[in-house]
Structure formats: structure tokens, C-alpha cells
Design a protein around this motif. Structure first.
Motif, PDB file in Angstrom:
ATOM      1  N   ARG A 130      -7.194 -50.560 -44.738  1.00 13.01           N
ATOM      2  CA  ARG A 130      -7.861 -51.551 -45.600  1.00 13.01           C
ATOM      3  C   ARG A 130      -8.859 -52.380 -44.789  1.00 13.01           C
ATOM      4  N   LEU A 131      -8.492 -52.743 -43.568  1.00  9.45           N
ATOM      5  CA  LEU A 131      -9.373 -53.505 -42.701  1.00  9.45           C
ATOM      6  C   LEU A 131     -10.642 -52.700 -42.389  1.00  9.45           C
ATOM      7  N   ILE A 132     -10.474 -51.448 -42.040  1.00  8.35           N
ATOM      8  CA  ILE A 132     -11.619 -50.587 -41.726  1.00  8.35           C
ATOM      9  C   ILE A 132     -12.494 -50.411 -42.963  1.00  8.35           C
ATOM     10  N   GLU A 133     -11.887 -50.154 -44.115  1.00  9.13           N
ATOM     11  CA  GLU A 133     -12.639 -49.971 -45.361  1.00  9.13           C
ATOM     12  C   GLU A 133     -13.426 -51.238 -45.704  1.00  9.13           C
ATOM     13  N   THR A 134     -12.818 -52.393 -45.535  1.00 10.91           N
ATOM     14  CA  THR A 134     -13.494 -53.653 -45.832  1.00 10.91           C
ATOM     15  C   THR A 134     -14.670 -53.874 -44.890  1.00 10.91           C
ATOM     16  N   ARG A 135     -14.508 -53.508 -43.626  1.00 10.65           N
ATOM     17  CA  ARG A 135     -15.605 -53.675 -42.661  1.00 10.65           C
ATOM     18  C   ARG A 135     -16.743 -52.698 -42.928  1.00 10.65           C
ATOM     19  N   GLN A 136     -16.433 -51.487 -43.394  1.00 10.64           N
ATOM     20  CA  GLN A 136     -17.468 -50.486 -43.644  1.00 10.64           C
ATOM     21  C   GLN A 136     -18.077 -50.614 -45.038  1.00 10.64           C
ATOM     22  N   TYR A 137     -17.342 -51.192 -45.968  1.00 10.85           N
ATOM     23  CA  TYR A 137     -17.804 -51.253 -47.354  1.00 10.85           C
ATOM     24  C   TYR A 137     -17.476 -52.627 -47.946  1.00 10.85           C
ATOM     25  N   PRO A 138     -18.087 -53.693 -47.396  1.00 11.50           N
ATOM     26  CA  PRO A 138     -17.718 -55.051 -47.822  1.00 11.50           C
ATOM     27  C   PRO A 138     -18.111 -55.375 -49.258  1.00 11.50           C
ATOM     28  N   ASN A 139     -18.992 -54.601 -49.864  1.00 15.03           N
ATOM     29  CA  ASN A 139     -19.445 -54.871 -51.232  1.00 15.03           C
ATOM     30  C   ASN A 139     -18.731 -54.003 -52.259  1.00 15.03           C
ATOM     31  N   ALA A 140     -17.627 -53.394 -51.875  1.00 15.42           N
ATOM     32  CA  ALA A 140     -16.923 -52.454 -52.748  1.00 15.42           C
ATOM     33  C   ALA A 140     -16.522 -53.068 -54.079  1.00 15.42           C
ATOM     34  N   ASN A 141     -16.233 -54.347 -54.097  1.00 10.42           N
ATOM     35  CA  ASN A 141     -15.771 -54.987 -55.329  1.00 10.42           C
ATOM     36  C   ASN A 141     -16.904 -55.590 -56.146  1.00 10.42           C
ATOM     37  N   MET A 142     -18.129 -55.268 -55.775  1.00  6.42           N
ATOM     38  CA  MET A 142     -19.279 -55.778 -56.520  1.00  6.42           C
ATOM     39  C   MET A 142     -19.261 -55.217 -57.936  1.00  6.42           C
ATOM     40  N   ALA A 143     -19.633 -56.040 -58.890  1.00  7.81           N
ATOM     41  CA  ALA A 143     -19.651 -55.606 -60.287  1.00  7.81           C
ATOM     42  C   ALA A 143     -20.602 -54.429 -60.462  1.00  7.81           C
ATOM     43  N   THR A 144     -20.144 -53.414 -61.163  1.00 11.57           N
ATOM     44  CA  THR A 144     -20.981 -52.239 -61.429  1.00 11.57           C
ATOM     45  C   THR A 144     -21.186 -52.057 -62.919  1.00 11.57           C
ATOM     46  N   THR A 145     -21.020 -53.119 -63.661  1.00 10.81           N
ATOM     47  CA  THR A 145     -21.157 -53.013 -65.112  1.00 10.81           C
ATOM     48  C   THR A 145     -22.587 -52.655 -65.485  1.00 10.81           C
ATOM     49  N   THR A 146     -22.717 -52.026 -66.614  1.00 10.01           N
ATOM     50  CA  THR A 146     -24.048 -51.664 -67.098  1.00 10.01           C
ATOM     51  C   THR A 146     -24.561 -52.693 -68.090  1.00 10.01           C
ATOM     52  N   GLY A 147     -23.896 -53.820 -68.139  1.00  4.54           N
ATOM     53  CA  GLY A 147     -24.302 -54.864 -69.084  1.00  4.54           C
ATOM     54  C   GLY A 147     -25.359 -55.774 -68.487  1.00  4.54           C
ATOM     55  N   GLU A 148     -25.123 -57.064 -68.597  1.00  2.24           N
ATOM     56  CA  GLU A 148     -26.101 -58.043 -68.176  1.00  2.24           C
ATOM     57  C   GLU A 148     -26.107 -58.195 -66.665  1.00  2.24           C
ATOM     58  N   ALA A 149     -27.294 -58.341 -66.109  1.00  6.30           N
ATOM     59  CA  ALA A 149     -27.454 -58.474 -64.666  1.00  6.30           C
ATOM     60  C   ALA A 149     -26.923 -59.812 -64.185  1.00  6.30           C
ATOM     61  N   ASN A 150     -26.358 -59.789 -63.016  1.00  2.00           N
ATOM     62  CA  ASN A 150     -25.870 -60.978 -62.351  1.00  2.00           C
ATOM     63  C   ASN A 150     -26.821 -61.289 -61.208  1.00  2.00           C
ATOM     64  N   LEU A 151     -27.970 -61.891 -61.505  1.00  2.00           N
ATOM     65  CA  LEU A 151     -28.974 -62.126 -60.476  1.00  2.00           C
ATOM     66  C   LEU A 151     -28.876 -63.547 -59.951  1.00  2.00           C
ATOM     67  N   PRO A 152     -29.138 -63.797 -58.713  1.00  2.00           N
ATOM     68  CA  PRO A 152     -29.480 -62.814 -57.705  1.00  2.00           C
ATOM     69  C   PRO A 152     -28.247 -62.012 -57.268  1.00  2.00           C
ATOM     70  N   ILE A 153     -28.504 -60.845 -56.702  1.00  2.00           N
ATOM     71  CA  ILE A 153     -27.448 -59.995 -56.149  1.00  2.00           C
ATOM     72  C   ILE A 153     -27.404 -60.257 -54.653  1.00  2.00           C
ATOM     73  N   THR A 154     -26.233 -60.619 -54.145  1.00  2.00           N
ATOM     74  CA  THR A 154     -26.085 -60.864 -52.712  1.00  2.00           C
ATOM     75  C   THR A 154     -25.142 -59.827 -52.132  1.00  2.00           C
ATOM     76  N   LEU A 155     -25.619 -59.143 -51.102  1.00  2.00           N
ATOM     77  CA  LEU A 155     -24.846 -58.099 -50.439  1.00  2.00           C
ATOM     78  C   LEU A 155     -24.531 -58.514 -49.011  1.00  2.00           C
ATOM     79  N   GLN A 156     -23.373 -58.096 -48.538  1.00  2.00           N
ATOM     80  CA  GLN A 156     -22.965 -58.333 -47.159  1.00  2.00           C
ATOM     81  C   GLN A 156     -23.256 -57.090 -46.317  1.00  2.00           C
ATOM     82  N   ARG A 157     -23.726 -57.306 -45.096  1.00  2.00           N
ATOM     83  CA  ARG A 157     -23.970 -56.211 -44.154  1.00  2.00           C
ATOM     84  C   ARG A 157     -22.614 -55.661 -43.700  1.00  2.00           C
ATOM     85  N   ASN A 158     -22.509 -54.323 -43.571  1.00  2.00           N
ATOM     86  CA  ASN A 158     -21.245 -53.752 -43.100  1.00  2.00           C
ATOM     87  C   ASN A 158     -21.191 -53.755 -41.573  1.00  2.00           C
ATOM     88  N   ALA A 159     -20.088 -53.275 -41.021  1.00  2.00           N
ATOM     89  CA  ALA A 159     -19.881 -53.291 -39.573  1.00  2.00           C
ATOM     90  C   ALA A 159     -20.925 -52.468 -38.831  1.00  2.00           C
TER      91      ALA A 159
END
Length: 175
Positions: free
Chosen positions: A33-62
Motif C-alpha cells: 500500500r505504501l509503494i502504491e501510494t507513492r507511485q500513484y498518489p492520485n488514485a482516489n481522484m474522482a473519475t466521474t463523468t459528471g460535473e467537473a471539479n475545477l481546478p484539478i490538483t494532482l500530486q507528483r509521484n515518487a
């Protein structure tokens, strides 16, 4: 030592073995889980096809990249945001799974040199609730894995700001 003591000793050893196996399994799970979180920190970002949540902020991975979940033609994919790529570049094996139609053959100039692929049109590309239709893309048989390079044919819709470990995508201001 009588047979009752031997039985109790075996039960104790068995319980100790089970304890250590459970502890090791918990450690492996936590470390994965630690490795996955470091490599894919935005995994829980909303992927809905509905209304946009702007601005979109992404975290840099390891590894220093911005990786995020999204979708192409309604199918979930993993994007690597690449402001140096002109098109949304889809690996050949993933393009087949997504049912993308290869168009004209084209040469692409990548960080790894020249590559041959195909132009294509993506009906819908989505990231963080922002959906775009008729996005220019490429099918690249030489690309390996299932990660799609999310290039400027999609990203031009945003003002892009990178500060430290964050990338912020805001609605592009009209010129």
C-alpha cells in the motif's frame, strides 16, 4: 514430558506460527500500500463523468511524474500527464482493448527517438470530471504497458501550473 504437555506445546507452536504468518502478511500488505501510494498518489481522484471539479490538483509521484485515473470512451485508464506530447498517446495493446480504430500511419518523435504509429480520434477523454469529445490521439504499437500519455490535444483546455509537488489544471482563459 507427558502427552498432554506435548499437545499443549504443539498448540502453542502452531499459534506462534500463525501469529508470525499474520504479522508478515500484514507487513507485506502495508508495504505494498505504501509503494502504491507513492507511485500513484492520485488514485482516489474522482473519475466521474459528471460535473467537473475545477481546478484539478494532482500530486507528483515518487518518480516525479503526474499520474491520474481517467477514462477513454467510457473505459477506465491510467494517464501520465505529458505536456511535451502533442497527442493523447495510447499503447497498441490498450488501443485494441478500447476498440480504437487506427487511421493514417504516422511517424512520431518521442524522447526515445522516432516511432511509427497511427492517428486516431478518441470519442471521449475524461480526467477529474472534465470530459472532452473528439480528441486527437495516436496508437503507438511500440509503447508497452497500460499507461496512456495524456498530451496537449486534451491538456490545451487548461491553464497548467506546476509548483513543487503539485500540478494544478484550471480552466483555460480565452485569449
Amino acid at each position: 514430558m507427558n502427552s498432554e504437555d506435548k499437545a499443549l506445546r504443539r498448540i502453542g507452536l502452531g499459534m506462534m506460527l500463525v501469529f508470525w504468518l499474520l504479522l508478515m502478511a500484514l507487513g507485506v500488505w502495508w508495504f505494498e500500500r505504501l509503494i502504491e501510494t507513492r507511485q500513484y498518489p492520485n488514485a482516489n481522484m474522482a473519475t466521474t463523468t459528471g460535473e467537473a471539479n475545477l481546478p484539478i490538483t494532482l500530486q507528483r509521484n515518487a518518480s516525479g511524474h503526474f499520474v491520474a485515473p481517467g477514462h477513454i470512451n467510457g473505459e477506465p485508464v491510467r494517464f501520465l500527464l505529458d505536456t511535451g506530447a502533442s497527442l493523447v498517446a495510447v499503447p497498441g495493446n490498450l488501443a485494441e482493448r478500447l476498440g480504437l480504430e487506427p487511421g493514417a500511419s504516422a511517424d512520431f518523435f518521442t524522447a526515445n527517438g522516432r516511432a511509427r504509429g497511427y492517428l486516431t480520434m478518441l470519442d471521449q477523454v475524461g480526467l477529474g470530471g472534465v470530459n472532452a469529445h473528439d480528441v486527437r490521439g495516436s496508437i503507438n504499437p511500440g509503447m508497452h504497458g497500460d499507461t496512456v500519455l495524456l498530451g496537449m490535444s486534451f491538456l490545451h483546455r487548461f491553464d497548467i501550473q506546476i509548483r513543487g509537488t503539485q500540478m494544478t489544471l484550471s480552466p483555460a482563459q480565452p485569449l
